[in-house]
Design an enzyme around this catalytic site. Sequence first.
Site, PDB file in Angstrom:
ATOM      1  CD1 TRP A  32     -12.897  -5.277  -9.150  1.00 36.66           C
ATOM      2  CD2 TRP A  32     -12.631  -5.047 -10.808  1.00 36.66           C
ATOM      3  NE1 TRP A  32     -12.269  -6.537  -9.294  1.00 36.66           N
ATOM      4  CE2 TRP A  32     -11.979  -6.458 -11.085  1.00 36.66           C
ATOM      5  CE3 TRP A  32     -12.140  -4.308 -12.368  1.00 36.66           C
ATOM      6  CZ2 TRP A  32     -11.429  -7.101 -11.530  1.00 36.66           C
ATOM      7  CZ3 TRP A  32     -11.151  -4.908 -13.301  1.00 36.66           C
ATOM      8  CH2 TRP A  32     -10.886  -6.856 -13.203  1.00 36.66           C
TER       9      TRP A  32
ATOM     10  CB  THR B 118     -12.731  -8.219  -4.573  1.00 39.12           C
ATOM     11  OG1 THR B 118     -13.087  -8.231  -3.102  1.00 39.12           O
ATOM     12  CG2 THR B 118     -13.101  -9.643  -4.611  1.00 39.12           C
ATOM     13  CD  GLU B 119     -13.447  -5.221  -0.975  1.00 41.27           C
ATOM     14  OE1 GLU B 119     -14.503  -5.918  -1.303  1.00 41.27           O
ATOM     15  OE2 GLU B 119     -12.454  -5.544  -1.032  1.00 41.27           O
TER      16      GLU B 119
ATOM     17  CG  ASN C 122       2.157   1.433  -4.946  1.00 44.95           C
ATOM     18  OD1 ASN C 122       2.755   1.019  -4.410  1.00 44.95           O
ATOM     19  ND2 ASN C 122       1.501   0.030  -5.939  1.00 44.95           N
TER      20      ASN C 122
ATOM     21  CG  LEU D 180       9.047 -17.201  -2.847  1.00 43.35           C
ATOM     22  CD1 LEU D 180       8.721 -17.136  -1.482  1.00 43.35           C
ATOM     23  CD2 LEU D 180       9.490 -15.891  -3.569  1.00 43.35           C
TER      24      LEU D 180
ATOM     25  CG  ASP E 208      -2.146   0.892   1.071  1.00 44.05           C
ATOM     26  OD1 ASP E 208      -2.429   1.377  -0.155  1.00 44.05           O
ATOM     27  OD2 ASP E 208      -2.834   0.897   2.004  1.00 44.05           O
TER      28      ASP E 208
ATOM     29  CG  HIS F 152      -0.371   2.197  -9.220  1.00 43.86           C
ATOM     30  ND1 HIS F 152      -0.269   2.067  -7.930  1.00 43.86           N
ATOM     31  CD2 HIS F 152      -1.168   2.939  -9.394  1.00 43.86           C
ATOM     32  CE1 HIS F 152      -1.733   2.099  -7.798  1.00 43.86           C
ATOM     33  NE2 HIS F 152      -1.854   2.704  -8.395  1.00 43.86           N
TER      34      HIS F 152
ATOM     35  NE  ARG G 229      -7.594   1.912  -6.124  1.00 45.65           N
ATOM     36  CZ  ARG G 229      -6.631   1.595  -4.926  1.00 45.65           C
ATOM     37  NH1 ARG G 229      -4.859   2.351  -5.446  1.00 45.65           N
ATOM     38  NH2 ARG G 229      -6.143   1.855  -3.824  1.00 45.65           N
TER      39      ARG G 229
ATOM     40  NE  ARG H  87      -7.700   1.029   5.526  1.00 40.98           N
ATOM     41  CZ  ARG H  87      -7.619   1.937   5.274  1.00 40.98           C
ATOM     42  NH1 ARG H  87      -8.323   3.157   6.563  1.00 40.98           N
ATOM     43  NH2 ARG H  87      -7.198   3.061   4.561  1.00 40.98           N
TER      44      ARG H  87
ATOM     45  NE  ARG I 266      -4.256   6.778  -6.987  1.00 48.20           N
ATOM     46  CZ  ARG I 266      -3.895   6.436  -6.132  1.00 48.20           C
ATOM     47  NH1 ARG I 266      -3.996   7.231  -5.293  1.00 48.20           N
ATOM     48  NH2 ARG I 266      -4.651   4.948  -6.053  1.00 48.20           N
TER      49      ARG I 266
ATOM     50  CD1 TRP J 122       7.575   6.834  -2.966  1.00 47.75           C
ATOM     51  CD2 TRP J 122       7.007   6.641  -4.746  1.00 47.75           C
ATOM     52  NE1 TRP J 122       8.797   6.490  -3.536  1.00 47.75           N
ATOM     53  CE2 TRP J 122       8.225   6.985  -4.816  1.00 47.75           C
ATOM     54  CE3 TRP J 122       6.086   7.162  -6.356  1.00 47.75           C
ATOM     55  CZ2 TRP J 122       8.687   7.158  -5.677  1.00 47.75           C
ATOM     56  CZ3 TRP J 122       7.439   6.830  -7.617  1.00 47.75           C
ATOM     57  CH2 TRP J 122       8.244   6.860  -7.195  1.00 47.75           C
TER      58      TRP J 122
HETATM   59  C1  IPE Z   1      -5.567  -2.202   0.152  1.00 50.35           C
HETATM   60  O1  IPE Z   1      -5.450  -1.356  -0.608  1.00 50.35           O
HETATM   61  C2  IPE Z   1      -6.056  -3.211  -0.875  1.00 50.35           C
HETATM   62  C3  IPE Z   1      -4.378  -3.964  -2.061  1.00 50.35           C
HETATM   63  C4  IPE Z   1      -3.283  -3.462  -1.413  1.00 50.35           C
HETATM   64  C5  IPE Z   1      -3.839  -4.249  -3.164  1.00 50.35           C
HETATM   65  P1  IPE Z   1      -6.268  -0.110  -0.555  1.00 50.35           P
HETATM   66  O2  IPE Z   1      -5.899   0.876  -0.534  1.00 50.35           O
HETATM   67  O3  IPE Z   1      -7.287  -0.617  -1.897  1.00 50.35           O
HETATM   68  O4  IPE Z   1      -7.226  -0.185   0.822  1.00 50.35           O
HETATM   69  P2  IPE Z   1      -7.965   1.033   1.295  1.00 50.35           P
HETATM   70  O5  IPE Z   1      -8.857   1.648   0.505  1.00 50.35           O
HETATM   71  O6  IPE Z   1      -7.080   1.972   1.842  1.00 50.35           O
HETATM   72  O7  IPE Z   1      -8.385   0.359   2.444  1.00 50.35           O
HETATM   73  C1  IPE Z   2      -1.446   0.430  -3.309  1.00 54.47           C
HETATM   74  O1  IPE Z   2      -1.500   1.376  -3.744  1.00 54.47           O
HETATM   75  C2  IPE Z   2      -1.781  -0.697  -4.912  1.00 54.47           C
HETATM   76  C3  IPE Z   2      -3.212  -1.521  -5.369  1.00 54.47           C
HETATM   77  C4  IPE Z   2      -3.666  -1.225  -3.933  1.00 54.47           C
HETATM   78  C5  IPE Z   2      -3.562  -1.426  -5.804  1.00 54.47           C
HETATM   79  P1  IPE Z   2      -2.504   2.466  -3.687  1.00 54.47           P
HETATM   80  O2  IPE Z   2      -2.823   2.939  -5.013  1.00 54.47           O
HETATM   81  O3  IPE Z   2      -3.799   1.707  -2.567  1.00 54.47           O
HETATM   82  O4  IPE Z   2      -1.519   3.974  -3.028  1.00 54.47           O
HETATM   83  P2  IPE Z   2      -2.411   4.819  -1.611  1.00 54.47           P
HETATM   84  O5  IPE Z   2      -2.997   3.853  -0.587  1.00 54.47           O
HETATM   85  O6  IPE Z   2      -3.648   5.233  -2.253  1.00 54.47           O
HETATM   86  O7  IPE Z   2      -1.389   6.135  -1.508  1.00 54.47           O
HETATM   87 MG    MG Z   3      -4.602   1.887  -0.221  1.00 56.99          MG
END
Ligand code: IPE
Ligand code: IPE
Ligand code: MG
Length: 252
Positions: A80, A77-78, A33, A142, A31, A48, A82, A205, A44, A36
């Site tokens: 999507w 699953t959530e 990305n 691995l 998490d 990634h 985005r 979380r 964004r 950052w």
């Molecule tokens: C959790 O990160 C899912 C992944 C890292 C793939 P999210 O960024 O989607 O989670 P929330 O929305 O902050 O809980």
């Molecule tokens: C994690 O980084 C990657 C995925 C959930 C795919 P985020 O994209 O959630 O990065 P933040 O949480 O917005 O910084």
């Molecule tokens: Mg995130």
Amino acid sequence: MFFFKRSKKKHQEDLHIDLDNVPEHIAIIMDGNGRWAKAKGLPRTMGHKAGVETIRNIVKDCSNIGIKYLTLYAFSTENWKRPKDEVNALMELLVTYLRQEFEELNRNNVIINNIGDISMLPKRCREELDSAYERTKNNTGLTLNLALNYGGRKEILDAVNGLVDDIKDGKLQCTKVTEDILERYLYTKDMPDPDIIIRPSGEQRLSNFLLWQCAYSEFWYSNINWPDFTKEDLHKAIWDYQHRDRRFGGIK
Ligand code: IPE
Ligand code: IPE
Ligand code: MG
């Protein structure tokens, strides 16, 4: 004021982890990305892209230090929800990663597996994942589990539905479902539960990750965003893990 500066070298110092006692299964919620990238004034998707570099380094290190299972939460699953462009960029990065890293991962004896419902992923991704798995399934090092379109609740529902179907089809005879039976229907069947779940970026979380399997996992959080997460951070997490007291409900 210069003497208030923290020595980068000290911060980066590697901890001596006990290589005979590394966790068997490490799971990481990759998490941060987006944050950052935002902090650097970048889109964004650049976050990634930078995150993929971290994946390369962390997978290599896990393989080197003898970790048996590494599960990386790459798309929930959530996720999507985005913007379409971001989802597409993530899918493209997955294909590129698999293509660019395949030879080296295979040479290093890595099994490239996936967990989640990949039937909803674009065809190109599914083909790349299936082919990577087919060509590496007999490796013995691995196991890299890429969690894609993964949701803990969906996993449990898929397991229950699979089990009900097998009972209806006469493939499974049982009057009571036990933990052992249910586990046989999870995406992680035949794998040990994660010993440690790592989440960088400051969030504390699970976000629907490994809900069944995390019953006795150790949790480890850090404020570092995933693109900045290094091998030293991983070793810090492992070092902390090695100094924890896991009781599993019992007493010493
Ligand atoms: C959790 O990160 C899912 C992944 C890292 C793939 P999210 O960024 O989607 O989670 P929330 O929305 O902050 O809980
Ligand atoms: C994690 O980084 C990657 C995925 C959930 C795919 P985020 O994209 O959630 O990065 P933040 O949480 O917005 O910084
Ligand atoms: Mg995130």
